[in-house]
Write an enzyme that holds these catalytic residues in place. Structure first.
Site, PDB file in Angstrom:
ATOM      1  N   GLU A   1      18.055  33.330  20.956  1.00 55.81           N
ATOM      2  CA  GLU A   1      17.286  34.467  20.449  1.00 55.81           C
ATOM      3  C   GLU A   1      15.826  34.089  20.407  1.00 55.81           C
ATOM      4  O   GLU A   1      15.485  33.007  19.912  1.00 55.81           O
ATOM      5  CB  GLU A   1      17.694  34.848  19.013  1.00 55.81           C
ATOM      6  CG  GLU A   1      18.998  35.565  18.892  1.00 55.81           C
ATOM      7  CD  GLU A   1      19.265  36.062  17.473  1.00 55.81           C
ATOM      8  OE1 GLU A   1      18.295  36.417  16.760  1.00 55.81           O
ATOM      9  OE2 GLU A   1      20.439  36.092  17.085  1.00 55.81           O
TER      10      GLU A   1
ATOM     11  N   GLU B   1      23.651  32.218  13.309  1.00 54.28           N
ATOM     12  CA  GLU B   1      22.714  31.780  12.261  1.00 54.28           C
ATOM     13  C   GLU B   1      23.452  31.392  10.985  1.00 54.28           C
ATOM     14  O   GLU B   1      23.257  31.992   9.911  1.00 54.28           O
ATOM     15  CB  GLU B   1      21.688  32.885  11.984  1.00 54.28           C
ATOM     16  CG  GLU B   1      20.781  33.152  13.163  1.00 54.28           C
ATOM     17  CD  GLU B   1      19.618  34.076  12.852  1.00 54.28           C
ATOM     18  OE1 GLU B   1      19.739  34.885  11.928  1.00 54.28           O
ATOM     19  OE2 GLU B   1      18.584  33.981  13.532  1.00 54.28           O
TER      20      GLU B   1
HETATM   21  C1  BG6 Z   1      18.284  37.111  13.830  1.00 54.15           C
HETATM   22  C2  BG6 Z   1      19.612  37.760  13.998  1.00 54.15           C
HETATM   23  O1  BG6 Z   1      18.183  36.900  12.463  1.00 54.15           O
HETATM   24  O2  BG6 Z   1      17.122  37.783  14.131  1.00 54.15           O
HETATM   25  C3  BG6 Z   1      19.600  39.094  14.690  1.00 54.15           C
HETATM   26  O3  BG6 Z   1      20.576  36.911  14.564  1.00 54.15           O
HETATM   27  C4  BG6 Z   1      18.322  39.825  14.303  1.00 54.15           C
HETATM   28  O4  BG6 Z   1      20.758  39.785  14.361  1.00 54.15           O
HETATM   29  C5  BG6 Z   1      17.132  39.025  14.809  1.00 54.15           C
HETATM   30  O5  BG6 Z   1      18.279  41.147  14.758  1.00 54.15           O
HETATM   31  C6  BG6 Z   1      15.795  39.689  14.606  1.00 54.15           C
HETATM   32  O6  BG6 Z   1      15.656  40.087  13.287  1.00 54.15           O
HETATM   33  P1  BG6 Z   1      15.267  41.573  12.883  1.00 54.15           P
HETATM   34  O7  BG6 Z   1      15.318  41.579  11.425  1.00 54.15           O
HETATM   35  O8  BG6 Z   1      13.916  41.805  13.436  1.00 54.15           O
HETATM   36  O9  BG6 Z   1      16.301  42.439  13.511  1.00 54.15           O
END
Ligand code: BG6
Length: 473
Positions: free
Chosen positions: A371, A179
């Site tokens: 993701e 990211e």
């Molecule tokens: C992304 C990241 O921003 O979202 C992860 O690459 C992160 O590291 C994921 O965990 C989900 O976000 P959060 O804040 O719910 O953990």
């Protein structure tokens, strides 16, 4: 069948959110290890509060995380049972170079990851490795101020060269920075930047961005020399901006906000700074210090474009009193047409198809969703079993949306790794209770629990999705 036979199904994690064992095996400290839970987390993440050593006042969840450092064999076995074809993970830079730029790499760190990759390969699981997932060595922050300093470029390239050489033949898919656009929203998390009074924040952020972009292109070039089979991707915190209304000013703002995000990927995928960015630098008085050959180096573009997707965002060209919400460190106007998660992240499966189309139109490179998932509070029974139909429902809709993007729109999609395939600590809040996994981990927000793993209902569901190559949702 919609998806190709070699479609890469799997799950994703990051070192700092799962490993723990922070001081074991000769590891050094990383920026993200120093993020506590509680109200100070946001100020530290944004670089507005300095905390470069642990203190007694705060709880630091990354210290133990879910202790994958000691559980990885069992965890990989569970991933294999679900049928994973790919596992996205990150290498912790400070396990390899504890200070970021030590003379010799730490052999114990190299052995640890070699063992993981061999274990994955024994189950025919392809590793997809992020070189820096919110990961800046604290020693380099203390000595150089993080990515504001060009010294980070050489140190990072040497780290990448070390692991790419050591794991040649074991790892083929690499992402340079997780990211990368988060640098703008969370400069300490993305670049180890801590601001002092009087600092020109924008100047420092874009200078750090330039360093990361040069580092990424150098590593892309090098990776192909080390092994022509290597495939290098960039990684965007994705999700497009919708105009709040059809007023032209709202649409203009949506274009501008998208550009703020795409700036990084425009450089990594096209090989040059876009005109809108050059103009913005002029307007804002940002002067990037470049070395000879930087612009030439940027021409080494990535092989594929990967991104995270949790929600779309909504913006307006007018300063009005809109109700707002957050999602993945971005602020957004609340979209009246969407439901939200318990953390206010707006759920928009069609937005994933929209994002895929926008990215494919813009770059014409293979895409990879690395993701996606639902952070929710799970309530396990006495055996650790969770009836997570809400998670299944969320994923079913998002998978259906990307299948449409492939089948109906013709997007070239390499794979899908759902975020937090095993429960892990949250990047934004540090909570354990914000769970994404198919596998429940017995651990709470205060660091209490046995680390016992158990399968949720979604475990069997995802296994069937993979076995049917996405036909049975
Ligand atoms: C992304 C990241 O921003 O979202 C992860 O690459 C992160 O590291 C994921 O965990 C989900 O976000 P959060 O804040 O719910 O953990």
């Amino acid at each position: 069948m919609t998806l190709p036979d070699n479609f890469l199904w799997g799950g994703a994690t990051a070192a700092n959110q799962v490993e723990g064992g922070i001081l074991e095996g000769g590891r050094g400290l990383s920026n993200i290890d120093l993020l506590p839970t509680g109200p100070d987390r946001a100020a530290i993440s944004s670089g507005m509060m300095e905390l470069l050593d642990w203190d007694e006042k705060h709880f630091y969840p990354a210290k133990e995380a879910i202790d994958m450092y000691h559980h990885y064999k069992d965890d990989i076995k569970l991933f294999a049972e679900m049928g994973f074809k790919v596992y996205r993970m990150s290498i912790s830079w400070t396990r390899i170079f504890p200070n970021g730029d030590d003379k010799e790499p730490n052999q114990k760190g190299l052995d640890f990851y070699r063992d993981i990759f061999e274990e994955l390969r024994s189950y025919q699981i392809e590793p997809l490795v992020t070189l820096a997932h919110f990961d800046v060595p604290v020693s380099m922050i203390k000595r150089f101020g993080g990515w504001r300093d060009r010294k980070l470029v050489d140190a990072y390239v040497r780290y990448a060269e070390t692991v790419m050489t050591a794991f040649k033949g074991l790892v083929k898919y690499w992402l340079t920075f997780n990211e990368i656009n988060i640098l703008i929203h969370s400069p300490f998390v993305g670049g180890g930047l801590v601001f002092k009074a009087g600092d020109n924040k924008q100047q420092l952020i874009y200078q750090a961005a330039h360093h990361q972009l040069v580092a990424s292109s150098r590593v892309t070039k090098l990776a192909h020399v080390i092994d022509p089979d290597n495939k290098i991707g960039c990684m965007l915190a994705g999700g497009m901006h919708y105009p709040y209304t059809c007023r032209p000013e709202d649409y203009k703002q949506a274009i501008d906000s998208d550009r703020e995000n795409y700036f990084f990927i425009d450089v990594q995928a096209r090989g040059y700074y876009p005109n809108y960015a050059r103009k913005m630098f002029e307007r804002e008085g940002i002067n990037l210090v470049m070395a000879d050959g930087d612009l030439e180096m940027l021409k080494n573009t990535v092989d594929f474009v990967s991104f995270s997707y949790y929600s779309s965002r909504t913006v307006s060209g007018f300063e009005e009193d809109y109700e707002t919400t957050t999602g993945n460190l971005f602020r957004s106007i609340k979209n009246p047409h969407l439901k939200s998660t318990e953390w206010g992240w707006q759920i928009d499966p069609l937005g994933l198809r929209n994002a895929l189309n926008q990215l494919y139109d813009r770059y014409q490179k293979p895409l990879f969703i690395v993701e996606n998932g639902l952070g929710a509070k799970d309530i396990p029974d006495e055996n650790g079993y969770v009836e997570d139909d809400y998670r299944i429902d969320y994923m079913r809709q998002h998978i259906a949306a990307f299948k449409d993007a492939v089948e109906i729109d013709g997007v070239d999609l390499l794979g899908y790794t759902s975020w937090g395939c095993i429960d892990l600590i949250s990047a934004s809040t540090g909570q354990m209770s914000k769970r994404y996994g198919f596998i429940y981990v017995d651990r709470d927000d205060d660091g209490v629990g046995s680390f016992k793993r158990s399968k949720k209902k979604s475990f069997a569901w995802y296994k069937q999705v993979i076995a049917s190559n996405g036909e049975q949702l």
